[in-house]
Motif scaffolding. Structure first.
Motif, short mmCIF file in Angstrom:
data_model
loop_
_atom_site.label_atom_id
_atom_site.label_comp_id
_atom_site.label_asym_id
_atom_site.label_seq_id
_atom_site.Cartn_x
_atom_site.Cartn_y
_atom_site.Cartn_z
N VAL A 8 0.84 -1.19 0.00
CA VAL A 8 0.00 0.00 0.00
C VAL A 8 0.88 1.24 0.00
CG1 VAL A 8 -1.83 1.25 1.21
CG2 VAL A 8 -1.72 -1.27 1.33
N GLU A 9 0.62 2.16 -0.95
CA GLU A 9 1.42 3.39 -0.95
C GLU A 9 1.03 4.26 0.24
OE1 GLU A 9 2.77 7.24 -3.63
OE2 GLU A 9 1.41 5.74 -4.53
N VAL A 10 2.04 4.67 1.00
CA VAL A 10 1.80 5.47 2.21
C VAL A 10 2.75 6.66 2.24
CG1 VAL A 10 0.87 3.58 3.62
CG2 VAL A 10 3.35 3.94 3.51
N THR A 11 3.11 7.17 1.07
CA THR A 11 4.07 8.27 0.99
C THR A 11 3.57 9.47 1.82
OG1 THR A 11 4.61 7.58 -1.26
CG2 THR A 11 5.40 9.75 -0.55
N PRO A 12 4.32 9.90 2.85
CA PRO A 12 3.88 11.02 3.69
C PRO A 12 3.92 12.34 2.91
CG PRO A 12 5.62 9.72 4.76
CD PRO A 12 5.58 9.31 3.33
N ARG A 13 3.16 13.29 3.36
CA ARG A 13 3.22 14.64 2.79
C ARG A 13 4.58 15.25 3.12
NH1 ARG A 13 -1.75 18.32 4.36
NH2 ARG A 13 -0.60 19.66 2.92
N ASN A 14 5.06 16.08 2.21
CA ASN A 14 6.37 16.74 2.37
C ASN A 14 7.53 15.74 2.45
OD1 ASN A 14 5.16 19.32 2.46
ND2 ASN A 14 4.72 19.02 4.65
N PHE A 15 7.29 14.52 1.99
CA PHE A 15 8.36 13.53 2.05
C PHE A 15 9.49 13.87 1.09
CE2 PHE A 15 10.19 9.18 1.57
CZ PHE A 15 10.44 8.95 2.92
N GLY A 16 9.17 14.67 0.08
CA GLY A 16 10.19 15.08 -0.88
C GLY A 16 11.31 15.86 -0.21
N ARG A 17 10.96 16.71 0.74
CA ARG A 17 11.96 17.50 1.45
C ARG A 17 12.87 16.58 2.28
NH1 ARG A 17 11.89 19.17 6.45
NH2 ARG A 17 9.68 18.65 6.66
N ILE A 18 12.26 15.64 2.97
CA ILE A 18 13.03 14.67 3.76
C ILE A 18 13.95 13.87 2.84
CG2 ILE A 18 12.89 12.63 5.25
CD1 ILE A 18 10.15 13.70 6.17
N ALA A 19 13.39 13.44 1.71
CA ALA A 19 14.16 12.63 0.77
C ALA A 19 15.36 13.40 0.23
CB ALA A 19 13.27 12.17 -0.39
N ALA A 20 15.17 14.68 -0.06
CA ALA A 20 16.25 15.51 -0.60
C ALA A 20 17.38 15.64 0.42
CB ALA A 20 15.72 16.88 -0.99
N GLN A 21 17.01 15.86 1.69
CA GLN A 21 18.02 15.99 2.74
C GLN A 21 18.81 14.69 2.93
OE1 GLN A 21 15.67 17.17 6.10
NE2 GLN A 21 15.68 19.35 5.56
N LYS A 22 18.05 13.60 2.98
CA LYS A 22 18.69 12.30 3.16
C LYS A 22 19.58 11.95 1.96
CE LYS A 22 17.40 10.77 7.17
NZ LYS A 22 18.40 10.40 8.19
N ALA A 23 19.10 12.27 0.78
CA ALA A 23 19.86 11.97 -0.43
C ALA A 23 21.21 12.67 -0.39
CB ALA A 23 19.08 12.38 -1.67
N LYS A 24 21.21 13.94 0.01
CA LYS A 24 22.45 14.71 0.07
C LYS A 24 23.43 14.08 1.06
CE LYS A 24 24.27 19.38 0.76
NZ LYS A 24 23.95 20.78 1.08
N GLN A 25 22.93 13.74 2.24
CA GLN A 25 23.78 13.14 3.28
C GLN A 25 24.37 11.81 2.80
OE1 GLN A 25 21.24 12.76 6.68
NE2 GLN A 25 20.97 14.97 6.93
N VAL A 26 23.50 10.99 2.23
CA VAL A 26 23.93 9.66 1.80
C VAL A 26 24.95 9.75 0.66
CG1 VAL A 26 23.18 7.55 0.63
CG2 VAL A 26 21.87 8.45 2.56
N VAL A 27 24.68 10.62 -0.29
CA VAL A 27 25.59 10.75 -1.43
C VAL A 27 26.97 11.18 -0.98
CG1 VAL A 27 26.08 12.08 -3.51
CG2 VAL A 27 23.81 11.11 -3.18
N VAL A 28 27.03 12.17 -0.10
CA VAL A 28 28.33 12.66 0.40
C VAL A 28 29.07 11.53 1.13
CG1 VAL A 28 29.43 14.22 2.05
CG2 VAL A 28 27.65 15.08 0.54
N GLN A 29 28.33 10.82 2.00
CA GLN A 29 28.94 9.73 2.76
C GLN A 29 29.39 8.60 1.84
OE1 GLN A 29 26.38 8.05 5.74
NE2 GLN A 29 27.83 6.45 6.32
N LYS A 30 28.53 8.28 0.87
CA LYS A 30 28.84 7.16 -0.02
C LYS A 30 30.03 7.48 -0.91
CE LYS A 30 27.40 2.98 -0.74
NZ LYS A 30 27.35 2.02 0.37
N ILE A 31 30.11 8.73 -1.35
CA ILE A 31 31.25 9.14 -2.17
C ILE A 31 32.55 8.97 -1.38
CG2 ILE A 31 32.41 11.15 -3.18
CD1 ILE A 31 29.69 12.09 -4.18
N ARG A 32 32.52 9.39 -0.11
CA ARG A 32 33.71 9.24 0.73
C ARG A 32 34.08 7.77 0.90
NH1 ARG A 32 31.90 13.57 5.39
NH2 ARG A 32 32.52 15.46 4.29
N GLU A 33 33.06 6.93 1.14
CA GLU A 33 33.31 5.51 1.33
C GLU A 33 33.90 4.88 0.07
OE1 GLU A 33 29.71 3.64 2.51
OE2 GLU A 33 29.65 4.60 4.49
N GLU A 34 33.30 5.22 -1.08
CA GLU A 34 33.75 4.64 -2.34
C GLU A 34 35.16 5.13 -2.70
OE1 GLU A 34 32.32 2.25 -4.27
OE2 GLU A 34 30.91 2.06 -2.61
#
Length: 383
Positions: free
Chosen positions: A101-127
């Protein structure tokens, strides 16, 4: 995800660029972002065991799905969905089935953008750390050129290009002193992966450093025409090296020495004056031991192969040369050959009672010049 199509598209474009420039898979980054968003969903739903986040690989759209079981009466709205509601959304499923069941919260795009930035920076360092580790791990047991940076206590920090290495006090040659910006050759002992990047330990004392330097300097060694059979080294002072070839047209010693000593002198200069004796290898232990005691002249060698020992007689005037300063020549010869070596002069042998056995005469000698591969052993002299 409302009002976020442009942001989603920018995310995919950014990941495509990272994949191209950093050689980091876009799918690996997207999976890491999805996993981080699942953890973020726990704050919203109270649990995330049944939550799955999906990011569209083409347009970047983010959707959150919850696994829910179709039941007649709902007792847990987080993990269950009523049969009546399911009939409208999932007409092909029945009670007992699990649906997403799709349960995408409202304003989840903002959360996703923040998380994406954090993960990408961390993952780049790891790689990048992983790439660096594998790059230098491939150089383990090989020689690299480094630039001296500074002394850190008794250790020396060496820059190898993208990372720094540590030349510990134990791996430094006594008497060698470096200044910042000095370029030196180093043997890579070990490369460890750490959270701060690869930790590289290097050596200036290892016998393999000499071997690798000859491989780099001498074409015949590099292509296998000449083989380095054994090396014994007292770093900073003297190295003995035994070489051989299967090509009758090649002089293995001459190939390593070079025209007018050019090849061996280049290595001596790199080792800051360390003397290098190059001898011919022989499968006959007696000949090998005689060669190993060079530059001393030998009258005879009596080998006890079972005991890995040898009795050597030299002219009186050659005894000191055969033994060497503080026993070094004999000691290195023992390490090079793997034999315990007992050196006697002609006059010492002549003074013995010839009615006693050959071996007894040596054991009763007033001078017992025995040298063997004991505490000096490095366990890597022999191939």
């Amino acid at each position: 995800m409302n009002n976020s199509n442009s942001n989603n598209k920018e995310l995919i474009e950014a990941l495509n660029q990272i994949e191209k420039e950093k050689d980091i898979s876009k799918d690996i980054l997207l999976e890491a972002i999805e996993n981080s968003l699942v953890a973020a969903c726990k704050n919203h739903f109270g649990k995330a065991d049944n939550i799955r986040v999906n990011i569209n690989r083409e347009n970047g759209a983010v959707n959150v799905y919850a696994e829910r079981q179709i039941v007649e009466t709902v007792t847990d709205p987080i993990t269950q969905i009523s049969e009546i509601e399911a009939i409208l959304k999932f007409p092909k499923n029945s009670v007992g089935d699990v649906v997403h069941v799709e349960v995408t919260p409202r304003n989840f795009g903002r959360i996703a953008a923040q998380k994406a930035k954090q993960v990408v920076v961390q993952k780049i360092r790891e790689e990048e750390r992983k790439v660096l580790f594998h790059q230098y791990y491939s150089k383990e047991k090989d020689v690299v050129t480094g630039i001296v940076q500074r002394y850190v206590g008794d250790n020396i920090s060496i820059n190898l290009g993208k990372v720094d290495a540590v030349l510990t006090e134990n791996e430094q040659v006594k008497g060698e002193h470096f200044r910042p910006t000095d370029r030196i050759k180093l043997y890579v002992l070990e490369v460890k992966d750490t959270t701060k990047g690869p930790r590289i330990t290097v050596s200036r004392t290892h016998p393999e450093l000499v071997k690798r330097l000859f491989e780099a300097e001498v074409t015949e060694v590099r292509d296998g025409t000449v083989e380095i059979k054994s090396i014994a080294r007292e770093a900073g002072s003297r190295t003995k090296m035994a070489v051989a070839t299967n090509n009758p047209d090649v002089d293995p010693v001459g190939a390593c020495v070079g025209l007018n000593g050019a090849r061996v002198n280049a290595i001596v200069n790199e080792l800051r004056g360390e003397k290098i004796d190059i001898i011919n290898w022989s499968d006959d232990p007696a000949i090998l031991i005689e060669n190993a005691l060079s530059p001393a002249k030998v009258i005879s060698v009596h080998v006890e192969e079972g005991e890995k020992s040898a009795k050597v007689i030299v002219p009186d005037y050659q005894l000191s040369l055969a033994i060497g300063k503080e026993g070094q020549n004999a000691r290195l010869a023992a390490r090079l050959t793997g034999y315990k070596i007992d050196i006697k002069s002609e006059s010492q042998v002549a003074n013995y009672d010839y009615n006693s056995s050959y071996n007894e005469g040596y054991e009763d000698s007033e001078y017992n010049g025995e040298y063997e591969d004991d505490e000096y052993s490095d366990n890597y002299d022999k191939e």
